[in-house]
Design an enzyme around this catalytic site. Sequence first.
Site, PDB file in Angstrom:
ATOM      1  N   GLU A  63       0.937  -1.232   0.003  1.00  0.00           N
ATOM      2  CA  GLU A  63      -0.066  -0.008   0.102  1.00  0.00           C
ATOM      3  C   GLU A  63       0.938   1.117  -0.030  1.00  0.00           C
ATOM      4  O   GLU A  63       1.823   1.325   0.639  1.00  0.00           O
ATOM      5  CB  GLU A  63      -0.871  -0.094   1.154  1.00  0.00           C
ATOM      6  N   ASN A  66      -0.244   7.786   0.301  1.00  0.00           N
ATOM      7  CA  ASN A  66      -1.521   8.213   0.340  1.00  0.00           C
ATOM      8  C   ASN A  66      -2.437   7.588   0.949  1.00  0.00           C
ATOM      9  O   ASN A  66      -3.643   8.090   1.613  1.00  0.00           O
ATOM     10  CB  ASN A  66      -1.677   9.130  -0.790  1.00  0.00           C
ATOM     11  N   ARG A 312      -0.540  10.742 -13.148  1.00  0.00           N
ATOM     12  CA  ARG A 312      -0.164   9.476 -12.709  1.00  0.00           C
ATOM     13  C   ARG A 312       0.270   8.511 -13.893  1.00  0.00           C
ATOM     14  O   ARG A 312      -0.482   8.401 -14.766  1.00  0.00           O
ATOM     15  CB  ARG A 312      -0.910   9.004 -11.796  1.00  0.00           C
ATOM     16  N   PHE A 409      -2.998  10.089  -4.401  1.00  0.00           N
ATOM     17  CA  PHE A 409      -2.289  11.217  -4.569  1.00  0.00           C
ATOM     18  C   PHE A 409      -3.302  12.692  -4.663  1.00  0.00           C
ATOM     19  O   PHE A 409      -3.269  13.436  -3.999  1.00  0.00           O
ATOM     20  CB  PHE A 409      -1.202  11.075  -5.338  1.00  0.00           C
TER      21      PHE A 409
END
Length: 447
Positions: A63, A66, A312, A409
Amino acid sequence: MVASDILLYFFLLISADLTYKNVAQAPEYCGKKNGYALDDKNCFWHTEFTSKRYILYDVNPPEGFNLRRDVYLRTSIFVRNLSEKSKKRYQWHLVLPPWGNLYHWRSTDIGPQKQIPWSTFFDLESLKKYVPVIEMHEFIKEYSQNSKTLAIDRVYILQNDEKMFETGNFDDKNQLVNCTPDALRKYQASSSGNYGAKFWGYSNVTANEVKCLVYHGTMSGLEENLYPDIYSSVMFDHMEIPLHDSYGTKEYWAARRSMRYNSALYEIANDFSQKYLKSNDSRDKTELPMDWTKEKSKRNALGGPYLCVHLRRRDFLIGRAGSVPTIKNAASQLSIKMEELNLQSIFIATDAENNEYNELKSLLNMYAVTRYTPSDSVKKLYKDGGVAIIDQIICSKARYFIGTHESTFTFRIQEDREIMGFPSKMTFNELCGIEKCKSRSSWKILW
Protein backbone atom coordinates in the site's frame (compact mmCIF):
# COMPACT_ATOMS: atom_id res chain seq x y z
CA MET A 1 0.41 -16.18 46.25
CA VAL A 2 0.56 -15.43 49.99
CA ALA A 3 -2.20 -13.58 51.84
CA SER A 4 -0.25 -10.29 51.97
CA ASP A 5 0.21 -10.37 48.20
CA ILE A 6 -3.50 -10.94 47.68
CA LEU A 7 -4.39 -8.00 49.93
CA LEU A 8 -1.88 -5.79 48.12
CA TYR A 9 -3.29 -6.82 44.75
CA PHE A 10 -6.87 -5.94 45.67
CA PHE A 11 -5.76 -2.64 47.24
CA LEU A 12 -3.98 -1.66 44.02
CA LEU A 13 -6.92 -2.80 41.93
CA ILE A 14 -9.36 -0.61 43.83
CA SER A 15 -7.05 2.42 44.03
CA ALA A 16 -6.41 2.32 40.29
CA ASP A 17 -10.16 2.20 39.61
CA LEU A 18 -9.66 -0.72 37.22
CA THR A 19 -12.30 -3.42 36.81
CA TYR A 20 -11.63 -7.14 36.80
CA LYS A 21 -12.98 -8.80 33.66
CA ASN A 22 -14.43 -12.26 34.14
CA VAL A 23 -12.14 -15.02 32.92
CA ALA A 24 -14.89 -16.38 30.66
CA GLN A 25 -15.09 -13.03 28.87
CA ALA A 26 -11.37 -12.37 28.66
CA PRO A 27 -8.84 -13.84 26.23
CA GLU A 28 -6.64 -16.59 27.54
CA TYR A 29 -3.51 -15.20 29.13
CA CYS A 30 -1.26 -16.44 31.86
CA GLY A 31 1.88 -16.04 33.84
CA LYS A 32 3.83 -13.15 32.29
CA LYS A 33 6.16 -11.02 34.32
CA ASN A 34 4.62 -7.99 36.01
CA GLY A 35 1.29 -9.83 35.89
CA TYR A 36 -0.97 -10.88 38.76
CA ALA A 37 -2.72 -14.25 38.94
CA LEU A 38 -4.80 -16.06 41.55
CA ASP A 39 -3.13 -19.28 40.52
CA ASP A 40 -1.61 -20.94 37.49
CA LYS A 41 -5.00 -22.00 36.07
CA ASN A 42 -6.94 -18.79 36.53
CA CYS A 43 -4.76 -16.04 35.15
CA PHE A 44 -6.59 -12.83 34.49
CA TRP A 45 -4.33 -9.84 34.84
CA HIS A 46 -1.51 -8.43 32.77
CA THR A 47 -0.91 -4.74 32.95
CA GLU A 48 0.88 -2.55 35.34
CA PHE A 49 -1.41 -0.26 37.28
CA THR A 50 -1.52 2.61 34.86
CA SER A 51 -4.34 4.05 32.82
CA LYS A 52 -2.25 4.35 29.65
CA ARG A 53 -3.31 2.14 26.76
CA TYR A 54 -1.67 1.94 23.34
CA ILE A 55 -3.03 1.05 19.91
CA LEU A 56 -0.44 0.05 17.31
CA TYR A 57 -1.11 -0.83 13.69
CA ASP A 58 0.51 -1.79 10.44
CA VAL A 59 -0.59 -1.82 6.81
CA ASN A 60 -0.19 -4.26 3.94
CA PRO A 61 3.35 -3.60 2.58
CA PRO A 62 2.35 -2.81 -1.05
CA GLU A 63 0.00 0.00 0.00
CA GLY A 64 1.19 3.47 -0.94
CA PHE A 65 1.90 6.60 1.07
CA ASN A 66 -1.44 8.33 0.52
CA LEU A 67 -3.60 5.29 1.22
CA ARG A 68 -1.67 4.86 4.46
CA ARG A 69 -2.62 8.41 5.33
CA ASP A 70 -6.26 7.35 4.94
CA VAL A 71 -5.70 4.37 7.25
CA TYR A 72 -4.28 6.80 9.80
CA LEU A 73 -7.48 8.86 9.57
CA ARG A 74 -9.66 5.82 10.26
CA THR A 75 -7.46 4.74 13.16
CA SER A 76 -7.15 8.20 14.72
CA ILE A 77 -10.94 8.59 14.77
CA PHE A 78 -11.20 5.12 16.34
CA VAL A 79 -8.73 6.01 19.11
CA ARG A 80 -10.34 9.39 19.72
CA ASN A 81 -13.72 7.71 20.13
CA LEU A 82 -12.20 5.22 22.57
CA SER A 83 -10.93 8.10 24.69
CA GLU A 84 -14.30 9.81 24.72
CA LYS A 85 -16.14 6.61 25.65
CA SER A 86 -13.75 5.62 28.43
CA LYS A 87 -14.46 8.85 30.33
CA LYS A 88 -10.80 9.25 31.31
CA ARG A 89 -10.62 5.75 32.77
CA TYR A 90 -7.99 4.91 30.19
CA GLN A 91 -5.61 7.23 28.41
CA TRP A 92 -5.62 5.90 24.86
CA HIS A 93 -2.59 6.64 22.69
CA LEU A 94 -2.07 5.94 19.01
CA VAL A 95 1.43 4.69 18.20
CA LEU A 96 2.50 5.94 14.78
CA PRO A 97 4.12 3.21 12.67
CA PRO A 98 7.37 4.42 11.14
CA TRP A 99 7.48 4.87 7.38
CA GLY A 100 9.72 2.90 5.11
CA ASN A 101 10.45 1.11 1.85
CA LEU A 102 7.28 2.04 -0.02
CA TYR A 103 6.73 1.13 -3.65
CA HIS A 104 6.98 4.67 -5.01
CA TRP A 105 10.07 5.58 -3.00
CA ARG A 106 12.66 4.71 -5.61
CA SER A 107 15.55 7.06 -4.91
CA THR A 108 18.76 5.08 -4.48
CA ASP A 109 21.11 7.96 -3.75
CA ILE A 110 19.84 8.90 -0.29
CA GLY A 111 20.41 5.72 1.66
CA PRO A 112 17.76 3.37 3.07
CA GLN A 113 14.30 4.87 3.49
CA LYS A 114 13.12 3.02 6.57
CA GLN A 115 12.13 3.72 10.17
CA ILE A 116 11.26 7.27 9.15
CA PRO A 117 9.34 9.05 11.94
CA TRP A 118 6.11 10.86 11.22
CA SER A 119 7.66 14.16 12.26
CA THR A 120 9.66 14.08 9.01
CA PHE A 121 6.42 14.63 7.11
CA PHE A 122 3.80 15.89 9.57
CA ASP A 123 3.39 18.38 12.40
CA LEU A 124 2.99 16.14 15.46
CA GLU A 125 1.68 18.93 17.68
CA SER A 126 -1.07 19.48 15.15
CA LEU A 127 -1.96 15.78 15.16
CA LYS A 128 -2.04 15.77 18.95
CA LYS A 129 -4.73 18.42 18.98
CA TYR A 130 -7.03 15.75 17.58
CA VAL A 131 -5.78 12.54 19.23
CA PRO A 132 -2.83 11.61 21.49
CA VAL A 133 -0.16 10.21 19.18
CA ILE A 134 3.30 8.94 19.94
CA GLU A 135 6.16 8.02 17.61
CA MET A 136 7.27 4.39 17.62
CA HIS A 137 10.75 5.23 18.92
CA GLU A 138 9.16 7.20 21.77
CA PHE A 139 6.79 4.33 22.55
CA ILE A 140 9.69 1.86 22.71
CA LYS A 141 11.52 4.06 25.22
CA GLU A 142 8.42 4.70 27.33
CA TYR A 143 6.87 1.24 27.25
CA SER A 144 10.01 -0.84 27.70
CA GLN A 145 11.07 1.20 30.75
CA ASN A 146 14.70 0.94 29.65
CA SER A 147 14.51 -2.82 29.21
CA LYS A 148 16.44 -4.27 26.27
CA THR A 149 13.26 -5.68 24.71
CA LEU A 150 9.64 -4.67 24.47
CA ALA A 151 6.69 -7.05 24.18
CA ILE A 152 3.39 -5.93 22.68
CA ASP A 153 0.66 -7.66 24.69
CA ARG A 154 -1.41 -8.92 21.75
CA VAL A 155 -1.23 -8.72 17.96
CA TYR A 156 -4.23 -9.35 15.74
CA ILE A 157 -3.55 -10.27 12.12
CA LEU A 158 -6.67 -9.01 10.37
CA GLN A 159 -7.89 -11.06 7.44
CA ASN A 160 -10.62 -10.57 4.85
CA ASP A 161 -13.55 -12.94 4.77
CA GLU A 162 -12.75 -14.73 1.54
CA LYS A 163 -16.08 -16.59 1.51
CA MET A 164 -18.40 -13.58 1.59
CA PHE A 165 -18.31 -13.14 -2.18
CA GLU A 166 -19.15 -16.83 -2.63
CA THR A 167 -21.98 -16.87 -0.11
CA GLY A 168 -23.28 -13.36 -0.72
CA ASN A 169 -23.30 -12.80 3.07
CA PHE A 170 -21.76 -9.38 3.72
CA ASP A 171 -22.72 -9.14 7.38
CA ASP A 172 -20.12 -7.81 9.79
CA LYS A 173 -17.67 -10.44 10.98
CA ASN A 174 -15.23 -10.43 13.91
CA GLN A 175 -14.06 -14.01 14.35
CA LEU A 176 -10.89 -15.52 15.76
CA VAL A 177 -9.55 -18.31 13.55
CA ASN A 178 -6.55 -20.58 13.58
CA CYS A 179 -3.57 -18.88 12.01
CA THR A 180 -2.25 -20.52 8.88
CA PRO A 181 1.51 -20.79 8.28
CA ASP A 182 1.12 -18.20 5.52
CA ALA A 183 -0.55 -15.72 7.89
CA LEU A 184 2.24 -16.24 10.44
CA ARG A 185 5.12 -16.10 7.97
CA LYS A 186 6.55 -12.90 9.45
CA TYR A 187 5.82 -13.89 13.07
CA GLN A 188 8.20 -16.47 14.49
CA ALA A 189 7.63 -18.01 17.89
CA SER A 190 10.72 -18.02 20.10
CA SER A 191 11.74 -20.50 22.76
CA SER A 192 10.51 -18.05 25.41
CA GLY A 193 6.99 -18.11 23.96
CA ASN A 194 7.11 -14.62 22.48
CA TYR A 195 6.75 -13.79 18.81
CA GLY A 196 9.45 -11.94 16.97
CA ALA A 197 8.74 -10.19 13.69
CA LYS A 198 11.28 -7.37 13.55
CA PHE A 199 8.38 -4.96 13.80
CA TRP A 200 9.19 -2.09 11.42
CA GLY A 201 12.81 -3.22 11.52
CA TYR A 202 13.13 -3.07 15.33
CA SER A 203 14.75 -6.32 16.44
CA ASN A 204 14.03 -5.58 20.12
CA VAL A 205 10.23 -5.49 19.70
CA THR A 206 8.28 -8.74 20.19
CA ALA A 207 4.70 -9.81 20.90
CA ASN A 208 3.36 -11.94 23.73
CA GLU A 209 0.46 -13.25 21.63
CA VAL A 210 -0.45 -13.32 17.95
CA LYS A 211 -4.02 -14.10 16.89
CA CYS A 212 -5.72 -14.21 13.50
CA LEU A 213 -9.01 -12.38 13.14
CA VAL A 214 -11.35 -12.62 10.16
CA TYR A 215 -12.81 -9.14 10.05
CA HIS A 216 -15.43 -7.36 8.00
CA GLY A 217 -16.88 -4.10 9.28
CA THR A 218 -16.00 -0.60 10.37
CA MET A 219 -13.21 0.45 12.71
CA SER A 220 -15.44 0.78 15.77
CA GLY A 221 -16.10 -2.97 15.79
CA LEU A 222 -12.47 -3.60 16.74
CA GLU A 223 -13.14 -2.27 20.22
CA GLU A 224 -14.46 -5.61 21.49
CA ASN A 225 -11.04 -7.14 20.86
CA LEU A 226 -9.11 -4.74 23.09
CA TYR A 227 -9.72 -6.01 26.67
CA PRO A 228 -8.11 -2.93 28.24
CA ASP A 229 -8.40 -4.44 31.73
CA ILE A 230 -5.93 -7.07 30.59
CA TYR A 231 -3.84 -5.60 27.78
CA SER A 232 -2.15 -2.23 27.76
CA SER A 233 -0.85 -2.56 24.19
CA VAL A 234 -2.70 -4.07 21.24
CA MET A 235 -1.57 -4.08 17.62
CA PHE A 236 -3.68 -4.64 14.51
CA ASP A 237 -1.83 -5.86 11.44
CA HIS A 238 -3.45 -5.15 8.03
CA MET A 239 -5.32 -2.16 9.43
CA GLU A 240 -6.39 -1.25 5.87
CA ILE A 241 -9.14 -3.89 6.17
CA PRO A 242 -11.57 -2.13 8.58
CA LEU A 243 -13.74 0.50 6.93
CA HIS A 244 -14.42 4.12 7.84
CA ASP A 245 -17.07 4.77 10.48
CA SER A 246 -17.40 8.40 9.52
CA TYR A 247 -16.04 9.05 6.03
CA GLY A 248 -16.93 12.53 4.83
CA THR A 249 -18.45 13.61 8.16
CA LYS A 250 -17.40 16.53 10.36
CA GLU A 251 -15.39 14.07 12.44
CA TYR A 252 -13.51 12.86 9.38
CA TRP A 253 -12.72 16.40 8.29
CA ALA A 254 -11.57 17.37 11.79
CA ALA A 255 -9.06 14.51 11.74
CA ARG A 256 -8.04 15.41 8.19
CA ARG A 257 -7.55 19.08 9.03
CA SER A 258 -5.23 18.09 11.86
CA MET A 259 -2.86 16.47 9.35
CA ARG A 260 -0.74 19.55 8.80
CA TYR A 261 2.63 18.92 7.18
CA ASN A 262 6.06 19.60 8.63
CA SER A 263 6.45 23.38 8.49
CA ALA A 264 9.74 23.05 6.60
CA LEU A 265 7.91 21.37 3.71
CA TYR A 266 5.49 24.32 3.48
CA GLU A 267 8.45 26.71 3.39
CA ILE A 268 10.16 24.80 0.58
CA ALA A 269 6.95 24.60 -1.46
CA ASN A 270 6.11 28.26 -0.91
CA ASP A 271 9.61 29.41 -1.88
CA PHE A 272 9.39 27.43 -5.12
CA SER A 273 5.89 28.74 -5.91
CA GLN A 274 6.89 32.34 -5.32
CA LYS A 275 10.04 32.03 -7.43
CA TYR A 276 8.72 30.05 -10.40
CA LEU A 277 4.93 30.42 -10.31
CA LYS A 278 4.46 33.97 -9.00
CA SER A 279 2.34 32.65 -6.17
CA ASN A 280 1.87 34.21 -2.75
CA ASP A 281 -0.45 32.97 0.02
CA SER A 282 -1.71 36.41 1.01
CA ARG A 283 -2.43 37.54 -2.53
CA ASP A 284 -3.83 34.14 -3.54
CA LYS A 285 -6.08 33.88 -0.46
CA THR A 286 -4.66 30.50 0.51
CA GLU A 287 -3.51 31.43 4.01
CA LEU A 288 -4.56 29.22 6.91
CA PRO A 289 -4.37 29.95 10.67
CA MET A 290 -1.41 28.36 12.44
CA ASP A 291 -3.83 26.29 14.54
CA TRP A 292 -6.16 24.08 12.47
CA THR A 293 -8.84 24.27 15.18
CA LYS A 294 -9.18 27.98 14.32
CA GLU A 295 -10.06 27.32 10.67
CA LYS A 296 -13.44 28.47 9.41
CA SER A 297 -15.61 27.66 6.44
CA LYS A 298 -14.89 29.72 3.32
CA ARG A 299 -15.02 29.49 -0.49
CA ASN A 300 -12.94 32.47 -1.52
CA ALA A 301 -9.50 30.91 -2.16
CA LEU A 302 -8.12 32.21 -5.47
CA GLY A 303 -4.89 30.28 -5.84
CA GLY A 304 -1.69 31.14 -7.65
CA PRO A 305 -1.74 32.06 -11.36
CA TYR A 306 -0.99 28.55 -12.59
CA LEU A 307 -2.66 25.26 -13.35
CA CYS A 308 -1.47 22.11 -11.60
CA VAL A 309 -1.94 18.67 -13.09
CA HIS A 310 -1.26 15.40 -11.33
CA LEU A 311 -0.37 13.00 -14.13
CA ARG A 312 -0.09 9.47 -12.72
CA ARG A 313 1.82 6.96 -14.84
CA ARG A 314 3.84 3.82 -13.95
CA ASP A 315 1.55 1.31 -12.16
CA PHE A 316 -1.59 3.09 -13.42
CA LEU A 317 -0.52 2.35 -17.00
CA ILE A 318 -1.07 -1.32 -16.17
CA GLY A 319 -3.71 -1.48 -13.45
CA ARG A 320 -5.89 1.42 -14.64
CA ALA A 321 -4.94 1.83 -18.27
CA GLY A 322 -8.42 2.96 -19.26
CA SER A 323 -8.32 6.02 -17.03
CA VAL A 324 -4.83 7.19 -18.07
CA PRO A 325 -4.43 9.41 -21.16
CA THR A 326 -1.56 9.24 -23.58
CA ILE A 327 0.97 12.06 -23.26
CA LYS A 328 -0.36 13.61 -26.45
CA ASN A 329 -3.95 13.42 -25.27
CA ALA A 330 -3.04 14.88 -21.85
CA ALA A 331 -1.31 17.81 -23.59
CA SER A 332 -4.42 18.43 -25.68
CA GLN A 333 -6.70 18.50 -22.62
CA LEU A 334 -4.35 20.82 -20.76
CA SER A 335 -4.06 23.23 -23.71
CA ILE A 336 -7.83 23.58 -23.91
CA LYS A 337 -8.09 24.30 -20.18
CA MET A 338 -5.18 26.76 -20.17
CA GLU A 339 -6.77 28.78 -22.95
CA GLU A 340 -10.11 28.76 -21.14
CA LEU A 341 -8.51 29.98 -17.89
CA ASN A 342 -6.17 32.45 -19.59
CA LEU A 343 -3.18 31.11 -17.67
CA GLN A 344 0.44 30.87 -18.79
CA SER A 345 2.06 28.54 -16.25
CA ILE A 346 1.59 24.82 -15.69
CA PHE A 347 2.99 22.84 -12.78
CA ILE A 348 3.38 19.10 -13.37
CA ALA A 349 3.27 16.60 -10.51
CA THR A 350 4.04 13.22 -12.01
CA ASP A 351 5.82 9.93 -11.59
CA ALA A 352 6.44 9.81 -15.35
CA GLU A 353 9.84 8.95 -16.72
CA ASN A 354 11.94 11.89 -17.93
CA ASN A 355 11.29 11.14 -21.59
CA GLU A 356 7.52 11.35 -21.03
CA TYR A 357 7.83 14.60 -19.09
CA ASN A 358 10.00 16.10 -21.80
CA GLU A 359 7.51 15.01 -24.46
CA LEU A 360 4.65 16.66 -22.54
CA LYS A 361 6.69 19.81 -22.06
CA SER A 362 7.48 20.03 -25.79
CA LEU A 363 3.80 19.61 -26.67
CA LEU A 364 2.98 22.49 -24.30
CA ASN A 365 5.84 24.74 -25.42
CA MET A 366 3.53 27.76 -25.67
CA TYR A 367 3.30 27.72 -21.84
CA ALA A 368 5.78 27.91 -18.97
CA VAL A 369 5.88 24.26 -17.86
CA THR A 370 7.73 23.33 -14.69
CA ARG A 371 8.02 20.67 -12.03
CA TYR A 372 9.73 20.52 -8.65
CA THR A 373 13.20 18.98 -8.57
CA PRO A 374 14.56 18.69 -5.03
CA SER A 375 18.10 19.55 -4.05
CA ASP A 376 20.29 16.77 -2.66
CA SER A 377 19.92 18.19 0.85
CA VAL A 378 16.10 18.23 0.66
CA LYS A 379 16.03 14.63 -0.57
CA LYS A 380 18.34 13.48 2.20
CA LEU A 381 16.37 15.28 4.90
CA TYR A 382 12.80 14.63 3.78
CA LYS A 383 13.14 11.56 1.56
CA ASP A 384 10.84 10.68 -1.32
CA GLY A 385 7.79 11.08 0.91
CA GLY A 386 8.65 14.67 1.71
CA VAL A 387 9.28 15.47 -1.95
CA ALA A 388 5.83 14.07 -2.81
CA ILE A 389 4.25 16.27 -0.13
CA ILE A 390 5.99 19.35 -1.57
CA ASP A 391 4.37 18.50 -4.92
CA GLN A 392 1.00 18.19 -3.19
CA ILE A 393 1.37 21.52 -1.40
CA ILE A 394 2.19 23.31 -4.66
CA CYS A 395 -0.78 21.66 -6.40
CA SER A 396 -3.10 22.47 -3.51
CA LYS A 397 -2.49 26.20 -4.02
CA ALA A 398 -2.93 26.34 -7.81
CA ARG A 399 -5.68 28.39 -9.42
CA TYR A 400 -6.99 25.22 -11.04
CA PHE A 401 -6.28 21.56 -10.34
CA ILE A 402 -6.66 18.53 -12.61
CA GLY A 403 -5.98 15.10 -11.12
CA THR A 404 -5.87 11.44 -12.07
CA HIS A 405 -8.95 9.25 -11.69
CA GLU A 406 -8.92 7.07 -8.53
CA SER A 407 -5.49 8.23 -7.39
CA THR A 408 -5.09 8.72 -3.65
CA PHE A 409 -2.37 11.30 -4.40
CA THR A 410 -5.05 13.30 -6.21
CA PHE A 411 -7.55 12.73 -3.37
CA ARG A 412 -5.24 14.23 -0.77
CA ILE A 413 -4.67 17.35 -2.91
CA GLN A 414 -8.41 17.77 -3.36
CA GLU A 415 -8.90 17.52 0.40
CA ASP A 416 -6.24 20.17 1.04
CA ARG A 417 -7.98 22.46 -1.45
CA GLU A 418 -11.33 21.92 0.25
CA ILE A 419 -9.78 22.91 3.58
CA MET A 420 -8.34 26.09 2.01
CA GLY A 421 -11.74 26.99 0.58
CA PHE A 422 -11.46 26.75 -3.21
CA PRO A 423 -14.62 26.70 -5.31
CA SER A 424 -15.36 23.05 -6.08
CA LYS A 425 -15.25 23.55 -9.83
CA MET A 426 -11.59 24.57 -9.54
CA THR A 427 -10.69 21.39 -7.65
CA PHE A 428 -12.66 18.30 -8.67
CA ASN A 429 -11.35 17.82 -12.18
CA GLU A 430 -9.65 14.80 -13.74
CA LEU A 431 -7.90 13.98 -16.96
CA CYS A 432 -9.92 11.84 -19.34
CA GLY A 433 -8.41 8.45 -20.07
CA ILE A 434 -7.71 6.71 -23.33
CA GLU A 435 -11.23 5.28 -23.07
CA LYS A 436 -14.27 7.41 -22.35
CA CYS A 437 -14.02 10.06 -19.67
CA LYS A 438 -14.69 8.73 -16.17
CA SER A 439 -17.39 10.28 -14.01
CA ARG A 440 -15.91 12.69 -11.50
CA SER A 441 -16.67 12.48 -7.82
CA SER A 442 -16.48 15.29 -5.30
CA TRP A 443 -16.61 15.18 -1.54
CA LYS A 444 -17.05 18.58 0.00
CA ILE A 445 -15.79 19.54 3.41
CA LEU A 446 -18.15 19.65 6.40
CA TRP A 447 -17.49 22.09 9.22
